[in-house]
Scaffold this motif. Sequence first.
Motif, PDB file in Angstrom:
ATOM      1  N   GLY A  43      -9.782  23.174  20.753  1.00  0.00           N
ATOM      2  CA  GLY A  43      -8.664  23.637  21.574  1.00  0.00           C
ATOM      3  C   GLY A  43      -8.966  23.449  23.040  1.00  0.00           C
ATOM      4  N   PRO A  44      -7.984  23.777  23.895  1.00  0.00           N
ATOM      5  CA  PRO A  44      -8.105  23.505  25.335  1.00  0.00           C
ATOM      6  C   PRO A  44      -8.890  24.561  26.116  1.00  0.00           C
ATOM      7  N   VAL A  66      -3.263  20.624  28.852  1.00  0.00           N
ATOM      8  CA  VAL A  66      -3.076  22.063  29.043  1.00  0.00           C
ATOM      9  C   VAL A  66      -4.139  22.553  30.017  1.00  0.00           C
ATOM     10  N   HIS A  67      -3.727  22.990  31.182  1.00  0.00           N
ATOM     11  CA  HIS A  67      -4.626  23.583  32.183  1.00  0.00           C
ATOM     12  C   HIS A  67      -5.884  22.751  32.433  1.00  0.00           C
ATOM     13  N   TRP A  89     -10.268  18.032  22.079  1.00  0.00           N
ATOM     14  CA  TRP A  89      -9.952  18.477  23.440  1.00  0.00           C
ATOM     15  C   TRP A  89     -11.195  18.362  24.313  1.00  0.00           C
ATOM     16  N   LEU A  90     -10.996  17.915  25.564  1.00  0.00           N
ATOM     17  CA  LEU A  90     -12.066  17.891  26.544  1.00  0.00           C
ATOM     18  C   LEU A  90     -11.452  17.950  27.936  1.00  0.00           C
TER      19      LEU A  90
END
Length: 103
Positions: A43-44, A66-67, A89-90
């Motif tokens: 996830g982010p 995302v952010h 995610w990274l």
Amino acid sequence: MKLFALGHRTDNPEPTESPTAAATAVSYLARYVNRDAVPARSGPGPDFAPIGQLFYLDRGIKLREVHGWVQLRLRYRSASGLAEGATAWLPEAWTSPCVPPGH
């Protein structure tokens, strides 16, 4: 009376995208990892579980952001063995856009 075929208006067809424009759009979304041995997360953010590692030049298609974190769908099996098509995610800063030839 307006005619409809398969949910599309027949009097105003949608514009079609040229193969070159489509390739440029995909190239714009394609990103590569610009660092070595970075944790790929589920996830982010850093609080999400790591799912493996990505290495310099591992590539994927950016699905969303995302952010400051990007979700990539891997285009090929990663250097560490994550499967083609896996999502990871990274931080966006750890990726760079793949630039199409001639740009």
